[in-house]
Design an enzyme around this catalytic site. Structure first.
Site, PDB file in Angstrom:
ATOM      1  CG  HIS A   1      -2.196  -0.863   0.939  1.00  0.00           C
ATOM      2  ND1 HIS A   1      -2.176  -2.442   1.326  1.00  0.00           N
ATOM      3  CD2 HIS A   1      -3.332  -0.498   0.651  1.00  0.00           C
ATOM      4  CE1 HIS A   1      -3.318  -2.741   1.155  1.00  0.00           C
ATOM      5  NE2 HIS A   1      -4.233  -1.881   0.617  1.00  0.00           N
ATOM      6  N   GLY A   2       2.128   1.172   0.668  1.00  0.00           N
ATOM      7  CA  GLY A   2       2.864   2.499   0.620  1.00  0.00           C
ATOM      8  C   GLY A   2       4.090   2.240   1.253  1.00  0.00           C
TER       9      GLY A   2
END
Lengths: 478, 369
Positions: free
Chosen positions: A322-323
Site C-alpha cells: 500500500h505504501g
C-alpha cells in the site's frame, strides 16, 4: 483523469463507448485496439510522464510471457525467464515506490544524508501485480498465447488501471476476445449506468461528505477521546465509500462495454471475523496475495506455526504494497496478528454451542470492526507516533469534549454506520454475478423497473451534483 | 443492438431533470443569500467562513469590515458594534493568508465598508497560492461569475441545505429543527449571524484557556522533532512582497477607507519559542513587523496598534489556549484598546513597542516543570 469529473462523464466515456461500438461493426480486433489506445490516453491525461514506463512494462512482460508460453525452453531456462521477469517487475516497483523509503531508513541508521526523490507512477502497484500473476501462470503452463492488443488492453484497461480491481488474465482476455461484447447491449449499458451512479454517489456524496470529520482525529494536536474515535470512524467510512465507490464505478463503466469485472467489496464491515473481513475487503488483492504469496510460501500446509509466520509475512508485504512507510508496515503487522489470533481461536474453539452462536457472531462483528478501525488509524496517519497519539486518545475515556461539532459529527457517523450495516451492497441491489456473467435479472423482469429507474436517476443526479472539485480517490496513491 | 434503449434514455433524462430541479431549488431558497437577503424563510449561517463571507458581503448591511485569522475568529459583531460604535461585519477566516484577507476585504469595501479593522498576523504573509487558483476560497463565488454561480447551484450539498431550510420553514418543524440544527450535519446551522464562530455564551473559558494548556503547547512546538515547523514558510523577502501587494496595495487603492490595523497580543511564549528553537524565524518576524510598522504609520488612512508588548496580558499564560490564541476576555480588551487608541503606534517612533517586545523576549525565562 478522474471518474468523478465532468470531462470524463460528459466527454471521454461517451466518446470511447461510441468509438468502441462503431468499430465493433467492422471487426473484432479494431475495438480492442481502440479501447487500449483510449486507456493509454486516459492514463496519459493525468500521468503522461509515466506512459513510457507503462508501455515498457507491457512490452517486457509480454516478451517474457512469450518465452514462457511459446518458446520451447528447457526447464532451467523457463525458471530463469520467470526469475528475470518477476525480478524485473519488482525492481521497477522497488525503484519507483521504495527507493525513497529505503534511503530514509539507511540515512537514519548510518547518519547519512542521501536524498532520493522519485515520483510514484500512478497505478504501478496494480499493473505490476497483474503482470506478475500473468508470468507465474505462464510458467505454470496455465496461459494460452494471447495477442499483443488483447494483452495490452488487459493491462491498461482504463476502468481498472489506476486503482484496480486487480484483474486476472484468465478472466479478462477471453472477454476481450468475444465478438458479442463489441455490440451495444441495452440491458448491460442500463445496469452499467446504474452501478456507475451508485459508485459516483458513494464517492462524491458519501466519501467526500464525511471527509472533513477525519480532521477531528488526524489534524488535531491532542484529540480527545470522542474526537479521536469520531475521526477514526469517519476515516473508516470514508475509505470504504471512496474505494468501494471507485470499484463500483469501474464495474459499471466496464459493463457498458460488455465486460464483467470482478467484485472487490462485499459489505466488509459486516464481517464477523477478521478472516471473513479479508474475504470481503479489497477481494481481488486478498485473492492475489493468497494465490501468489501465501500459498507459494507454504500456506497452511507446513504446520500451525509456519502458517502464522506465512500469514505475518503476507500481511506485512500486503501492508508495504500500500505504501512505503512504517505506518503501512504497522497496519500490515496488526492485520497479520489479528489473522493469527483468529486462526488460533478457531483451532482452540472449533465449535460454538448453537444457543451461543448468535451472540458470539455479534460479539465477533463488534470486535472485528473495532480492530479494523484501530488498524485504519495507522493506515491513515502520517507517522507512527502520530497514530499512537490518536490510539492513546481512543483509550482515554476521561478526556471527552462532546461539544456542538462533536455531536454533529456523531450524528453523521451514526448515519454512515447505519448505511454500512443495514443497506445492501451494490451487487446485491443489482444482482451482479461476475462468475455467471449475469446482472439485473429482476430489472429485466420489469416489476420494479420504474422504481429502480427513477431511484437510479436521483442517485446519478446527486452523484453528479456532488462533483465539486478535484477529489482524488484514496487508492490512487497506492 | 441488443434490446431497447428506451430505459437508458429515460434514466438519463430523469437524471437531467433531477439536476435541474435541484439547481432551481437552491436558486429559490438561496441558503448562502448570494442572490438576495433571505426574507421568505428565516436565514441561517455557517461556520465555513470562506464560503459564508461571499453571502454575508452581499446580504448584510455594514459600514465596517473586521478581518483576521483564527486570532480574530471568536469576536462577536455585537461586541464590536458596541465597543466601537460601528455596524460591523466579521469576515475573519481561520488560517487565512494575506492574499485571501485582501481579496475578501476588497469585496467588502466595494459593498460599502468605510472602515476596516484588521488583526494582522505576521504569519499571514507566508507564501500561498495565488487568489485565482486558491483551492480553499472561490473567487468566482464572491464575484458571482457564471462558473461560481454554476458551482453554487449545481451542488448536492447546497441542494441538501435547501431542503433542510425548507423543512425548517414549516411551522411545526421550525422550533425543533432550529434547536437541533447546530447538532446536525448541516452547514447552515446558526440562527444568529452574531454566532458565526463565536464561543457559546456559557463557554467554560478557564477550561480552554489556562497556563497548563499554554505551557503544553509551548513544549509541543519546541520539541526538537517539530521545532522545524516554527519557521515553515517564513522568508523575509517573500513576506515583504506579500505585505506590499496585499496590505499596502489595498490600503492605497482605497484612500477613503480608514484602516485600524493591530498586531494581536500573542503570549510571550510564541516569541520565546522562536528565540529558543528557531532564532532565524524570530529575526524575520521582528524585521518584518518593523518594516510593516514603518510603512503603515506613513499611510494617512491607517491607524496602527501594537498589542504585543502588553506585559500584563502576554505574560499571564492563563489568558491563552496555546502560545498565540487568547481568550474572549482579551477579545474584549482588544476592542477597548482599539476604541481608546491607548496602544496606537506613534508615527515618529514606529518601532518603539517592538523594541519593548524584543527586550521582554530577551529577558523571559521559561519556568522549568
Amino acid at each position: 483523469m478522474l471518474f468523478n469529473s465532468y470531462p470524463f462523464i460528459l466527454l471521454f466515456l461517451p466518446a470511447v463507448l461510441a468509438g468502441y461500438f462503431w468499430l465493433g461493426r467492422r471487426g473484432n480486433r479494431a475495438p480492442v485496439i481502440w479501447l487500449a489506445a483510449a486507456s493509454l490516453a486516459f492514463y496519459a491525461i493525468g500521468s503522461w510522464q509515466f506512459v513510457a514506463l507503462l508501455l515498457a512494462s507491457i512490452a517486457f512482460n509480454y516478451g517474457i510471457g512469450y518465452l514462457l508460453i511459446a518458446a520451447e525452453l528447457a526447464p532451467m531456462q523457463r525458471r530463469a525467464a520467470l526469475a528475470v521477469g518477476v525480478a524485473g517487475d519488482l525492481l521497477v516497483l522497488g525503484i519507483f515506490k521504495y527507493a525513497g523509503f529505503a534511503a530514509d531508513n539507511l540515512n537514519a541508521l548510518l547518519g547519512t544524508h542521501v536524498a532520493v526523490h522519485i515520483l510514484l507512477p500512478v497505478g504501478i502497484s496494480f499493473y505490476t501485480f497483474t503482470q506478475i500473476a500473468f508470468l507465474v501462470d505462464a510458467f505454470r503452463g496455465q496461459v494460452a498465447a494471447y495477442a499483443l492488443p488483447h494483452y495490452a488492453l488487459f493491462v491498461t484497461y482504463f476502468p481498472h488501471l489506476i486503482a484496480g480491481p486487480i484483474l486476472h488474465h484468465k478472466d479478462m482476455i477471453p472477454q476481450f476476445e468475444q465478438e458479442e461484447s463489441k455490440h451495444p447491449h441495452a440491458h448491460l449499458i442500463l445496469c452499467g449506468i446504474i452501478i456507475f451512479a451508485i459508485g459516483l454517489f458513494k464517492k462524491t456524496c458519501l466519501a467526500d461528505g464525511i471527509q472533513p470529520l477525519v480532521a477531528l482525529a488526524f489534524d488535531a494536536r491532542s484529540p480527545s477521546f470522542d474526537q479521536a474515535w469520531l475521526g477514526a470512524l469517519a476515516y473508516t467510512f470514508q475509505l470504504y465509500f471512496d474505494f468501494s465507490g471507485y470499484s463500483d464505478m469501474a464495474i459499471g463503466i466496464s459493463l457498458m462495454f460488455g465486460i464483467f469485472l470482478p467484485v472487490n467489496f462485499s459489505s466488509p464491515y459486516k464481517a464477523t471475523s477478521i478472516v471473513e473481513f479479508w474475504r470481503r475487503w479489497h477481494m481481488t488483492l486478498s485473492q492475489f496475495l493468497r494465490d501468489y504469496l501465501y500459498i507459494p510460501l507454504g500456506g497452511n500446509r507446513r504446520g500451525r506455526a509456519l502458517r502464522y509466520v506465512n500469514l505475518m509475512i503476507t500481511m506485512l508485504l500486503g501492508g508495504l504494497w500500500h505504501g512505503a512507510a512504517w505506518t503501512f508496515v504497522v497496519w500490515g503487522a496488526l492485520h497479520g496478528a489479528y489473522l493469527c489470533i483468529n486462526h488460533a481461536f478457531n483451532a482452540l474453539v472449533p465449535a460454538i454451542p448453537s444457543p451461543l452462536a448468535r451472540p458470539v457472531r455479534i460479539l465477533g462483528a463488534v470486535l472485528t470492526f473495532l480492530a479494523v478501525v484501530v488498524a485504519w488509524v495507522f493506515f491513515r496517519a502520517e507517522r507512527v507516533d502520530w497514530a499512537l497519539r490518536i490510539t492513546s486518545a481512543m483509550a482515554d475515556p476521561l478526556n471527552i469534549v462532546l461539544g456542538r461539532e462533536e455531536i454533529a459529527a456523531l450524528v453523521q457517523v451514526t448515519i454512515y454506520a447505519a448505511l454500512v450495516w443495514l443497506a445492501p451492497n451494490t451487487q446485491a441491489i443489482m444482482g451482479y454475478d461476475h462468475g455467471s456473467r449475469r446482472v439485473g435479472e429482476s430489472l429485466r423482469e420489469g416489476r420494479l423497473r420504474p422504481l429502480v429507474l427513477y431511484g437510479a436517476s436521483l442517485v446519478l443526479a446527486f452523484g453528479i451534483l456532488g462533483i465539486q472539485s478535484h477529489s482524488e480517490f484514496i487508492y490512487f496513491r497506492f | 443492438m441488443r434490446g431497447s434503449f428506451t430505459s437508458v434514455r429515460r434514466l438519463l433524462l430523469a437524471s437531467v431533470a433531477c439536476v435541474l430541479g435541484a439547481a432551481a431549488l437552491t436558486f429559490a431558497v438561496d441558503p448562502l443569500q448570494l442572490f438576495r437577503p433571505s426574507r421568505l424563510i428565516a436565514p441561517f449561517y455557517s461556520d465555513d467562513t470562506r464560503m459564508q463571507n461571499a453571502g454575508l458581503i452581499r446580504s448584510q448591511s455594514f459600514d465596517t469590515a473586521f478581518i483576521g485569522t483564527s486570532l480574530a475568529i471568536h469576536f462577536r459583531q455585537s461586541d464590536i458594534d458596541r465597543a466601537l460604535g460601528v455596524r460591523s461585519l466579521k469576515l475573519a477566516m481561520t488560517g487565512s493568508n494575506s492574499r485571501q484577507q485582501s481579496f475578501v476585504l476588497e469585496q467588502a469595501i466595494d459593498r460599502g465598508a468605510r472602515r476596516v479593522i484588521w488583526a494582522m498576523d505576521d504569519f499571514s504573509f507566508v507564501d500561498a497560492a495565488g487568489i485565482e487558483a486558491d483551492p480553499y476560497l472561490s473567487v468566482d463565488l464572491y464575484r458571482r461569475t457564471a462558473k461560481g454561480i454554476a458551482a453554487y447551484l449545481f451542488n448536492a450539498a447546497m441542494a441538501k441545505e435547501s431542503v433542510f431550510a425548507l423543512l425548517r420553514s414549516i411551522p411545526p418543524l421550525r422550533e425543533p429543527l432550529t434547536r437541533a440544527a447546530p447538532f446536525l450535519p448541516v452547514k447552515f446551522a446558526l440562527f444568529d449571524v452574531d454566532d458565526i464562530y463565536a464561543l457559546p455564551r456559557d463557554f467554560d473559558v478557564a477550561r480552554a484557556y489556562n497556563a497548563e494548556t499554554t505551557r503544553a503547547a509551548f513544549a509541543y512546538i519546541t520539541d526538537p522533532v517539530r521545532s522545524s515547523f516554527l519557521g515553515e514558510g517564513y522568508g523575509y523577502d517573500a513576506m515583504v512582497r506579500h505585505f506590499e501587494r496585499d496590505a499596502v496595495g489595498l490600503i492605497t487603492r482605497h484612500p477613503d477607507v480608514t484602516f485600524d490595523i493591530y498586531f494581536p497580543p500573542y503570549s510571550i511564549l510564541q516569541f520565546v519559542a522562536m528565540r529558543d528553537a528557531s532564532p532565524a524565524t524570530l529575526k524575520i518576524v521582528t524585521d518584518l513587523t518593523a518594516l510593516i510598522a514603518q510603512r503603515l504609520t506613513r499611510l494617512p488612512n491607517v491607524r496602527l496598534h501594537d498589542f504585543r508588548a502588553i506585559k500584563a496580558v502576554t505574560h499571564d499564560l492563563n489568558n491563552y489556549g496555546d502560545v498565540i490564541h487568547h481568550s474572549p476576555v482579551i477579545d474584549a480588551m482588544v476592542l477597548k484598546w482599539l476604541a481608546s487608541g491607548e496602544y496606537r503606534v506613534d508615527p515618529n517612533k514606529p518601532t518603539a513597542s517592538l523594541e519593548e517586545l524584543k527586550a521582554q523576549v530577551e529577558a523571559y525565562r521559561v519556568r522549568q516543570p
